[in-house]
Design an enzyme around this catalytic site. Structure first.
Site, mmCIF file in Angstrom:
data_model
loop_
_atom_site.group_PDB
_atom_site.id
_atom_site.type_symbol
_atom_site.label_atom_id
_atom_site.label_comp_id
_atom_site.label_asym_id
_atom_site.label_seq_id
_atom_site.Cartn_x
_atom_site.Cartn_y
_atom_site.Cartn_z
ATOM 1 N N TYR A 54 0.821 -1.203 0.000
ATOM 2 C CA TYR A 54 0.000 0.000 0.000
ATOM 3 C C TYR A 54 0.857 1.255 0.000
ATOM 4 C CZ TYR A 54 -2.918 3.811 1.595
ATOM 5 O OH TYR A 54 -3.538 5.028 1.692
ATOM 6 N N HIS A 84 -2.454 16.443 -1.898
ATOM 7 C CA HIS A 84 -2.946 16.499 -0.532
ATOM 8 C C HIS A 84 -2.712 17.865 0.129
ATOM 9 C CE1 HIS A 84 -3.566 12.294 -1.079
ATOM 10 N NE2 HIS A 84 -3.886 12.075 0.184
ATOM 11 N N ASN A 199 1.474 11.029 6.408
ATOM 12 C CA ASN A 199 0.656 10.236 7.331
ATOM 13 C C ASN A 199 1.157 10.435 8.753
ATOM 14 O OD1 ASN A 199 -1.551 8.480 6.447
ATOM 15 N ND2 ASN A 199 -0.068 7.713 4.968
ATOM 16 N N TYR A 284 -18.789 28.894 47.208
ATOM 17 C CA TYR A 284 -18.131 27.778 46.546
ATOM 18 C C TYR A 284 -16.923 28.217 45.732
ATOM 19 C CZ TYR A 284 -21.986 24.498 47.532
ATOM 20 O OH TYR A 284 -22.890 23.674 48.130
ATOM 21 N N ARG A 287 -14.322 28.540 48.526
ATOM 22 C CA ARG A 287 -14.130 27.372 49.374
ATOM 23 C C ARG A 287 -13.783 26.113 48.567
ATOM 24 N NH1 ARG A 287 -18.968 24.667 51.997
ATOM 25 N NH2 ARG A 287 -19.964 26.610 51.347
ATOM 26 N N PHE A 336 -2.121 6.133 12.720
ATOM 27 C CA PHE A 336 -2.249 7.562 12.417
ATOM 28 C C PHE A 336 -3.591 8.138 12.865
ATOM 29 C CE2 PHE A 336 -3.101 5.210 8.330
ATOM 30 C CZ PHE A 336 -4.475 5.183 8.481
ATOM 31 N N GLU A 422 -12.163 5.757 4.426
ATOM 32 C CA GLU A 422 -11.859 6.390 5.715
ATOM 33 C C GLU A 422 -13.195 6.809 6.328
ATOM 34 O OE1 GLU A 422 -9.079 9.349 4.440
ATOM 35 O OE2 GLU A 422 -7.655 7.836 3.749
#
Length: 516
Positions: A54, A84, A199, A284, A287, A336, A422
């Protein structure tokens, strides 16, 4: 500036932040080429045998079943990086890009990616010269890591994209031009190298590392602001007594209570009403500060543990690992995927938002005469003619409300990409980016609390002085911001205190050793 050797081994959060903020310089460790050679040899052999691997001899994502001819293998890697690089928006901050250069070089150097040493070497050369790839901030879903951002990081390695040299505008200049000016030669990518450049979770790692260190500082600031508010509101430190705290021993709670005891130690102002019956119990927001601040501390500590694991992990795909016979094997992986970072980023944002939320309540109590125990309305000596710090609380309320919206978790979202290959993504990139917005909002709220508490301490000066630690902080604030007895612009005062927040932590720490 310290020296950091890149060996391929795990980095620390402090390593990342020091490089990002130019407190450390990086050089390649000895034997790095030899460490990387075996995995590179596996890739070369796979190509020579025409194995189906791959991203090496196939396409990517939904195109994983498409085999690439031998003549196109190099072109495949160039095309991948170019295609990309699809991010949009403003460029990432310089410190994030420096961290990213370091982190990607570390992953490639670890010896599982099957690439040449030339790749991390060129990343480190860019880092050494402070030549920063221009990386737009939007466009990642945090699944195959942050593909778009890493592609923009990688483009300058092949002489494309944009680089920003010191003194250049934010948009930088053509990378080829900048590389030539500095005597650097672009790389010709070989099989697997383009894929290994894009990646990974390193962009998320970089932003989260910076966020964690900033959040840890905010924990210290929250304790400081609270201590000043306790004095200003005639509060008590009895709720912080160690005997009370140890019966619910969460680590962060114990730390915060110890800080508050140290910050309030030897306070004449606190002593002036110690045996008064004016308040059986504080509110609060005073405290319960150790419980709230401490819970934030514990969650941030968890985020640090997650990131520490990530900084020593291999988040590439595919990777070269040893087989059962002492040889090597190329394997596809899901390392990844950004889910661990996505969860951590959402948790960190919630923790930091709560530090701001409780601080805003303390601000309000100092301004409202119904709750301030004798302070003038809005801390204005001549209230009515003057509005005092009224609008400072508006600002605090506004950014606290914004932080609540930003705390909607990114990590429970997902959207399908790459032709349904994906089909589950982490949205971790969204998580780390919005965590920084929450941090920025909380810095504003804590600056406002310290500013208002300083005014309140001035107004209590006829009764007694604050303690050594809070008094030192008060004097530091007054170095740059005068008391406001008559109204003047509020924004510049808030910004002045924001600018000195790190100095405030150092100032208080110089008085009390327990502040952490």
């Amino acid at each position: 500036m310290r020296d950091l050797l890149l060996t391929g081994d795990a980095l620390t959060v402090e390593d990342v932040v020091d490089v990002a903020q130019r407190r450390a310089r990086v050089s390649l460790g000895p034997g790095l080429a030899e460490r990387m050679a075996p995995s590179r040899g596996v890739v070369v052999d796979a190509v020579s045998r025409k194995d189906v691997v791959y991203g090496v001899t196939t396409g990517f994502g939904a195109l994983a079943d498409t085999t690439i001819g031998a003549d196109d293998l190099a072109a495949l890697q160039f095309a991948l990086v170019r295609s990309h690089a699809a991010a949009v928006g403003r460029p990432l901050p310089d410190e994030v890009v420096r961290a990213l250069l370091l982190l990607r070089a570390r992953t490639l150097s670890a010896g599982h990616s099957g690439v040449r040493v030339d790749l991390p070497a060129l990343f480190i050369a860019l880092l050494d010269r402070d030549l920063l790839p221009v990386i737009p901030e939007k466009g990642s879903v945090g699944a195959s890591g942050d593909l778009a951002q890493l592609a923009h990081l990688a483009l300058p390695l092949i002489g494309e994209g944009r680089l920003k040299a010191p003194g250049d505008p934010a948009e930088g200049r053509p990378a080829a031009e900048v590389l030539a000016e500095h005597g650097l030669t672009p790389l010709a990518l070989e099989p697997k190298e383009g894929l290994s450049l894009i990646n990974g979770t390193e962009p998320m790692q970089a932003v989260l590392a910076l966020a964690i260190v900033a959040a840890e500082e905010l924990c210290a600031l929250a304790d400081i602001g609270c201590a000043m508010s306790v004095e200003a509101l005639f509060g008590t430190d009895r709720a912080y007594d160690e005997r009370v705290q140890v019966i619910r021993p969460h680590p962060g709670q114990l730390d915060s209570a110890a800080n508050l005891r140290a910050l309030l130690a030897d306070s004449p102002l606190l002593a002036s009403h110690r045996w008064s019956d004016h308040a059986v119990q504080d509110s609060y927001s005073l405290r319960c500060a150790p419980q709230v601040h401490g819970s934030a501390r514990d969650l941030i500590a968890h985020c640090r543990r997650v990131l520490t694991i990530e900084l020593g992990s291999i988040v590439d795909n595919p990777v070269v690992v040893t087989d059962n016979n002492g040889g090597y094997e190329v394997m596809s992986t899901g390392n990844f995927h950004g889910q661990p970072i996505a969860f951590a980023a959402d948790a960190l944002a919630m923790a930091v938002a709560e530090l701001g939320s409780i601080a805003e309540r303390r601000v309000y109590r100092m301004l409202d005469p119904a709750t301030s125990r004798g302070l003038p309305p809005f801390l204005a000596p001549d209230a009515g003619t003057n509005s005092g710090f009224m609008l400072a609380q508006y600002t605090a309320a506004s950014v606290v409300s914004e932080s609540k919206v930003l705390c909607h978790p990114s990590s429970v979202d997902s959207i399908v990409t790459s032709g349904n290959q994906e089909d589950h993504v982490s949205m971790g990139w969204h998580g780390v980016r919005k965590a920084h917005e929450v941090i920025d909002n909380t810095r504003t709220v804590l600056a406002i609390e310290i500013l208002c508490a300083s005014q309140a301490l001035d107004l209590r000066s006829d009764i007694a002085e604050p303690g050594p630690a809070t008094g030192a902080v008060h004097r530091l604030v007054r170095r740059d911001v005068e008391p406001m007895m008559v109204d003047r612009e509020m924004a510049s005062q808030i910004e002045a205190v924001r600018a000195m927040l790190s100095e405030i932590v150092s100032c208080a720490s110089a008085v009390v050793d327990t502040l952490r």
